[in-house]
Motif scaffolding. Structure first.
Motif, PDB file in Angstrom:
ATOM      1  N   CYS A   3       2.226  -1.138 -15.861  1.00 41.60           N
ATOM      2  CA  CYS A   3       0.988  -0.792 -15.855  1.00 41.60           C
ATOM      3  C   CYS A   3       1.302  -0.549 -14.079  1.00 41.60           C
ATOM      4  CB  CYS A   3      -0.770  -1.689 -15.204  1.00 41.60           C
ATOM      5  SG  CYS A   3      -1.730  -0.759 -14.263  1.00 41.60           S
ATOM      6  N   THR A   4       1.467   0.492 -13.922  1.00 41.54           N
ATOM      7  CA  THR A   4       2.123   0.713 -12.758  1.00 41.54           C
ATOM      8  C   THR A   4       0.913   1.957 -11.883  1.00 41.54           C
ATOM      9  OG1 THR A   4       4.309   2.276 -13.124  1.00 41.54           O
ATOM     10  CG2 THR A   4       3.482   3.152 -11.314  1.00 41.54           C
ATOM     11  N   ILE A   5       0.590   1.372 -10.289  1.00 39.72           N
ATOM     12  CA  ILE A   5      -0.458   1.388  -9.257  1.00 39.72           C
ATOM     13  C   ILE A   5       0.338   2.436  -8.580  1.00 39.72           C
ATOM     14  CG2 ILE A   5      -2.140   0.936  -7.324  1.00 39.72           C
ATOM     15  CD1 ILE A   5      -2.413  -0.319 -10.539  1.00 39.72           C
ATOM     16  N   VAL A   6      -0.535   3.585  -8.686  1.00 38.40           N
ATOM     17  CA  VAL A   6       0.022   4.927  -7.507  1.00 38.40           C
ATOM     18  C   VAL A   6      -0.694   5.169  -6.625  1.00 38.40           C
ATOM     19  CG1 VAL A   6       1.008   7.629  -7.630  1.00 38.40           C
ATOM     20  CG2 VAL A   6       1.702   5.485  -9.472  1.00 38.40           C
ATOM     21  N   LEU A   7      -0.942   4.769  -5.246  1.00 37.31           N
ATOM     22  CA  LEU A   7      -1.514   5.965  -3.837  1.00 37.31           C
ATOM     23  C   LEU A   7      -1.413   7.026  -4.189  1.00 37.31           C
ATOM     24  CD1 LEU A   7      -1.736   2.985  -1.438  1.00 37.31           C
ATOM     25  CD2 LEU A   7      -3.674   3.625  -3.113  1.00 37.31           C
ATOM     26  N   GLU A   8      -2.291   7.675  -3.703  1.00 39.03           N
ATOM     27  CA  GLU A   8      -1.841   9.275  -3.271  1.00 39.03           C
ATOM     28  C   GLU A   8      -3.409   9.940  -1.985  1.00 39.03           C
ATOM     29  OE1 GLU A   8      -2.282  12.453  -6.561  1.00 39.03           O
ATOM     30  OE2 GLU A   8      -4.148  12.994  -6.009  1.00 39.03           O
ATOM     31  N   PHE A   9      -2.048  10.558  -1.361  1.00 36.38           N
ATOM     32  CA  PHE A   9      -3.163  11.164   0.070  1.00 36.38           C
ATOM     33  C   PHE A   9      -3.644  12.640  -0.328  1.00 36.38           C
ATOM     34  CE2 PHE A   9      -0.973   6.606   0.510  1.00 36.38           C
ATOM     35  CZ  PHE A   9      -2.329   6.059   0.969  1.00 36.38           C
ATOM     36  N   ARG A  18       0.456  13.177  -0.284  1.00 37.53           N
ATOM     37  CA  ARG A  18       1.466  12.586  -0.758  1.00 37.53           C
ATOM     38  C   ARG A  18       1.201  11.280  -1.119  1.00 37.53           C
ATOM     39  NH1 ARG A  18       1.655   7.173   2.732  1.00 37.53           N
ATOM     40  NH2 ARG A  18       3.596   6.595   3.092  1.00 37.53           N
ATOM     41  N   ARG A  19       2.276  11.163  -2.253  1.00 40.21           N
ATOM     42  CA  ARG A  19       1.906   9.694  -3.490  1.00 40.21           C
ATOM     43  C   ARG A  19       2.829   9.227  -3.233  1.00 40.21           C
ATOM     44  NH1 ARG A  19       3.357  10.889  -7.768  1.00 40.21           N
ATOM     45  NH2 ARG A  19       1.548  10.474  -9.219  1.00 40.21           N
ATOM     46  N   VAL A  20       1.801   7.445  -3.411  1.00 45.95           N
ATOM     47  CA  VAL A  20       3.457   6.064  -3.335  1.00 45.95           C
ATOM     48  C   VAL A  20       3.525   5.721  -4.219  1.00 45.95           C
ATOM     49  CG1 VAL A  20       3.476   3.982  -2.217  1.00 45.95           C
ATOM     50  CG2 VAL A  20       3.136   5.844  -0.914  1.00 45.95           C
ATOM     51  N   GLU A  21       4.433   5.175  -5.721  1.00 43.92           N
ATOM     52  CA  GLU A  21       3.936   4.179  -6.018  1.00 43.92           C
ATOM     53  C   GLU A  21       4.428   3.074  -5.825  1.00 43.92           C
ATOM     54  OE1 GLU A  21       7.265   2.196  -9.544  1.00 43.92           O
ATOM     55  OE2 GLU A  21       7.545   4.304  -9.348  1.00 43.92           O
ATOM     56  N   LEU A  22       3.233   2.032  -5.883  1.00 40.56           N
ATOM     57  CA  LEU A  22       2.549   0.872  -5.184  1.00 40.56           C
ATOM     58  C   LEU A  22       3.325  -0.389  -6.008  1.00 40.56           C
ATOM     59  CD1 LEU A  22       1.341   0.531  -2.152  1.00 40.56           C
ATOM     60  CD2 LEU A  22      -1.429  -0.725  -3.843  1.00 40.56           C
ATOM     61  N   MET A  23       3.280  -0.548  -6.728  1.00 44.50           N
ATOM     62  CA  MET A  23       3.386  -1.415  -7.540  1.00 44.50           C
ATOM     63  C   MET A  23       2.979  -1.502  -9.471  1.00 44.50           C
ATOM     64  SD  MET A  23       0.351  -5.405  -6.580  1.00 44.50           S
ATOM     65  CE  MET A  23       1.428  -5.080  -5.039  1.00 44.50           C
ATOM     66  N   ARG A  24       3.514  -2.889  -9.732  1.00 43.55           N
ATOM     67  CA  ARG A  24       3.830  -2.025 -11.147  1.00 43.55           C
ATOM     68  C   ARG A  24       3.576  -3.633 -11.459  1.00 43.55           C
ATOM     69  NH1 ARG A  24       8.981   0.906 -13.147  1.00 43.55           N
ATOM     70  NH2 ARG A  24       8.188   3.510 -12.302  1.00 43.55           N
ATOM     71  N   PHE A  25       2.228  -4.273 -13.376  1.00 44.76           N
ATOM     72  CA  PHE A  25       2.658  -5.633 -13.588  1.00 44.76           C
ATOM     73  C   PHE A  25       2.456  -5.559 -14.877  1.00 44.76           C
ATOM     74  CE2 PHE A  25      -1.470  -4.380 -10.280  1.00 44.76           C
ATOM     75  CZ  PHE A  25      -0.947  -5.552  -9.366  1.00 44.76           C
ATOM     76  N   HIS A  26       3.510  -6.545 -14.927  1.00 50.45           N
ATOM     77  CA  HIS A  26       3.761  -6.639 -16.441  1.00 50.45           C
ATOM     78  C   HIS A  26       2.747  -7.545 -17.021  1.00 50.45           C
ATOM     79  CE1 HIS A  26       7.343  -3.793 -15.101  1.00 50.45           C
ATOM     80  NE2 HIS A  26       7.011  -4.651 -13.521  1.00 50.45           N
ATOM     81  N   GLN A  52      -1.610  -1.602   3.655  1.00 49.94           N
ATOM     82  CA  GLN A  52      -0.228  -1.908   4.159  1.00 49.94           C
ATOM     83  C   GLN A  52      -0.187  -0.269   3.927  1.00 49.94           C
ATOM     84  OE1 GLN A  52       1.772  -3.705   6.338  1.00 49.94           O
ATOM     85  NE2 GLN A  52       3.057  -1.955   6.146  1.00 49.94           N
ATOM     86  N   GLU A  53      -0.165   0.507   2.932  1.00 50.54           N
ATOM     87  CA  GLU A  53      -0.085   1.909   2.775  1.00 50.54           C
ATOM     88  C   GLU A  53      -1.099   2.462   3.538  1.00 50.54           C
ATOM     89  OE1 GLU A  53       3.123   2.861   2.176  1.00 50.54           O
ATOM     90  OE2 GLU A  53       4.274   1.702   1.602  1.00 50.54           O
ATOM     91  N   PHE A  54      -2.239   2.174   3.375  1.00 49.67           N
ATOM     92  CA  PHE A  54      -3.469   3.011   3.618  1.00 49.67           C
ATOM     93  C   PHE A  54      -3.046   3.035   6.021  1.00 49.67           C
ATOM     94  CE2 PHE A  54      -7.440   3.801   4.700  1.00 49.67           C
ATOM     95  CZ  PHE A  54      -8.257   4.105   4.257  1.00 49.67           C
ATOM     96  N   VAL A  55      -2.581   1.479   5.934  1.00 43.08           N
ATOM     97  CA  VAL A  55      -2.521   1.541   7.444  1.00 43.08           C
ATOM     98  C   VAL A  55      -1.719   2.976   8.333  1.00 43.08           C
ATOM     99  CG1 VAL A  55      -2.124   0.182   9.711  1.00 43.08           C
ATOM    100  CG2 VAL A  55      -3.294  -0.489   7.665  1.00 43.08           C
ATOM    101  N   GLU A  56      -0.396   2.526   7.350  1.00 45.44           N
ATOM    102  CA  GLU A  56       0.640   3.341   7.687  1.00 45.44           C
ATOM    103  C   GLU A  56       0.336   4.840   8.008  1.00 45.44           C
ATOM    104  OE1 GLU A  56       4.240   2.867   5.622  1.00 45.44           O
ATOM    105  OE2 GLU A  56       4.430   0.797   5.894  1.00 45.44           O
ATOM    106  N   GLU A  57      -0.523   5.392   7.001  1.00 44.54           N
ATOM    107  CA  GLU A  57      -0.804   7.124   6.661  1.00 44.54           C
ATOM    108  C   GLU A  57      -1.814   7.451   7.904  1.00 44.54           C
ATOM    109  OE1 GLU A  57      -0.205  10.996   5.293  1.00 44.54           O
ATOM    110  OE2 GLU A  57       0.269   8.814   4.856  1.00 44.54           O
ATOM    111  N   GLN A  58      -2.766   6.043   7.570  1.00 37.65           N
ATOM    112  CA  GLN A  58      -3.566   6.242   8.942  1.00 37.65           C
ATOM    113  C   GLN A  58      -3.444   6.148  10.553  1.00 37.65           C
ATOM    114  OE1 GLN A  58      -6.847   3.378   8.173  1.00 37.65           O
ATOM    115  NE2 GLN A  58      -8.246   4.922   8.965  1.00 37.65           N
ATOM    116  N   VAL A  59      -2.025   5.698  11.000  1.00 33.69           N
ATOM    117  CA  VAL A  59      -1.658   5.509  12.334  1.00 33.69           C
ATOM    118  C   VAL A  59      -0.892   7.087  12.301  1.00 33.69           C
ATOM    119  CG1 VAL A  59       0.412   4.790  13.462  1.00 33.69           C
ATOM    120  CG2 VAL A  59      -1.365   3.612  12.328  1.00 33.69           C
TER     121      VAL A  59
END
Length: 479
Positions: A3-9, A18-26, A52-59
């Motif tokens: 399962c791949t978790i992707v963030l999309e701003f 902006r799309r960020v591939e956040l994490m993968r679960f196996h 982490q990604e949310f704060v970076e994008e907001q800043v």
């Protein structure tokens, strides 16, 4: 399975920026029994990465909106920057803190501009500080730290000292904060104001200038801190509570009056004060501008009555006077107790003299019960002195109870137990400074009055809010 978790701003118009591939679960296809869903460790890692990604994008978006000069529209140039950390409830995150050169038009009035100076003012978020205060006021600081480490991502180098400092800071803020709402009605009913005192152990003094004997003497003379607790409310309803561990000064009386005013009961004709008449409360009681009746706590009277009852019971049988019955001593005490209950002052004072005389006769007629009779006299004397010193506060308790009004300070004592006993003294080997005890008491009072979250949202409106676009519980397919 993977399962791949992707963030999309995006900018709010469904256009991906902006799309960020956040994490993968196996997961293995042949998983062990009960291995369903994400574990707590995986969940903490996921929310920390999202934070982490949310704060970076907001800043980055905030800095981009502030980089242009408002006077001339020119873009400021980056001078330098450094990595900084921010502690949040979902873990510690890092962001770049830039510094720009001032615009050449002179509108900045300084050589350099820090865009995040007024945006991120603290090293931790307000939600984390108030959460630390709530947990620190509910349980010991080390235990609160263990609970946070168990359920939430770590915030870095935080320890129980951090939780203590945040709790003290929130307590000091609450001490001077005005309530978010007034606890009053258009038509205010008569309410009872109960006042009582609780005690916590004082921290030892380490003053180097005093000698060893002087320090020991000072510690023995002031080994505890008195916390004044007041509860105000109608009979049968949850009272509103106020407490303070500060000395009995004019400021304390002003704070209590502000509490009454904020509760909507600043008119003395609408408040009846119930207290046990202790010496510690004499200064507080005298400084309240109330000309109404003061009700002496019946629970305290009843406790002293029980002590006299237990002392007289072994001596009750036997005729002491010529025209008396076999249980003359006991019958006199029952009438004495009934007259105190109904507020017949002259009658119970006469019966008290009769009881003393009968106990003296008991000692003369039966010498083997002389010691027991002396003990009964001492307990009766303590009760009579207590009643005579509070004659103005004695009322007809039977009539007051029949109309549904309070006659005891049990609602205040239960508040003392919940505010002070459970956290600060009972089964807790703790010692407190006066300032620390007062700050912690303020947080516990706000929790008991259910005002803590409202006060937090006044300065940080986003605390406790859920800002999402669709239901988070929406399943992937209909059932």
């Amino acid at each position: 399975m993977r399962c791949t978790i992707v963030l999309e701003f995006d900018d709010g118009n469904a256009t991906a920026v902006r799309r960020v591939e956040l994490m993968r679960f196996h997961r293995a296809d042949c998983a062990s029994s009960g291995d369903v869903g994400l574990s707590l460790t995986e969940g903490k890692s996921l929310v920390n990465c999202v934070q982490q990604e949310f704060v970076e994008e907001q800043v980055s978006r905030y800095c981009a909106s502030q980089q242009a000069c408002k006077a001339c529209g020119a873009l400021r140039r980056v001078h330098d920057g450094h990595s900084s950390e921010l502690k949040t409830t979902l873990g510690k995150v890092f962001y770049c803190r830039d510094r720009w050169k001032a615009c050449k038009c002179g509108a900045d009035r300084s050589r350099y501009v820090s865009p995040l100076k007024n945006y991120i003012k603290e090293a931790s978020t307000g939600e984390l500080r108030w959460l630390h205060a709530e947990l620190g006021a509910t349980m010991p600081y080390r235990q609160a730290k263990q609970v946070m480490d168990l359920l939430l991502p770590t915030s870095g180098r935080d320890s129980h000292v951090t939780i203590r400092n945040h709790t003290m800071a929130v307590g000091k803020y609450l001490l001077h904060a005005r309530p978010v709402r007034r606890w009053c009605e258009e038509r205010k009913p008569i309410a009872e104001l109960g006042i009582d005192v609780g005690y916590v152990k004082r921290a030892r003094s380490n003053h180097k200038g005093a000698g060893k004997d002087n320090r020991a003497e000072a510690y023995q003379s002031s080994s505890s801190i008195a916390v004044v607790v007041a509860a105000l409310g109608q009979s049968g309803k949850q009272p509103r509570v106020w407490a303070s561990a500060m000395p009995r000064t004019k400021r304390l009386h002003e704070e209590m009056m502000n509490f009454l005013e904020d509760s909507g009961y600043n008119d003395p004709n609408e408040v009846c004060v119930v207290t046990d008449g202790a010496r510690d409360l004499a200064g507080v009681a005298d400084n309240l501008p109330f000309d109404t009746e003061w009700v002496l706590d019946w629970a305290h009277i009843g406790r002293m009555m029980r002590h006299v009852d237990q002392a007289i019971a072994p001596l009750a049988y036997g005729r002491l006077t010529a025209d008396g019955s076999v249980f003359e001593l006991w019958e006199t005490f029952v009438r004495f107790r009934s007259d105190v209950w109904t507020g017949q002052t002259v009658r119970w004072q006469n019966l008290a003299q009769t009881l003393f005389r009968l106990l003296e006769l008991r000692k003369e007629l039966d010498p083997k019960w002389s010691r027991a009779a002396e003990q009964a006299c001492d307990k009766l004397l303590n009760l009579v002195c207590y009643l005579n010193s509070n004659l103005d506060s004695l009322i007809d308790y039977r009539t007051r109870q029949r109309v549904g009004l309070r006659i005891a300070t049990g609602f205040v004592e239960s508040s003392i137990n919940r505010i002070i006993g459970r956290r600060m003294c009972k089964s807790q080997h703790m010692r407190w400074s006066r300032t620390g005890a007062n700050s912690l008491v303020q947080v516990r009072v706000a929790l008991l009055n259910q005002e803590l979250h409202e006060l937090a949202q006044r300065d940080f409106p986003w605390i406790g809010q859920r800002r999402v676009s669709w239901p988070w519980q929406k399943p992937s397919r209909p059932f």
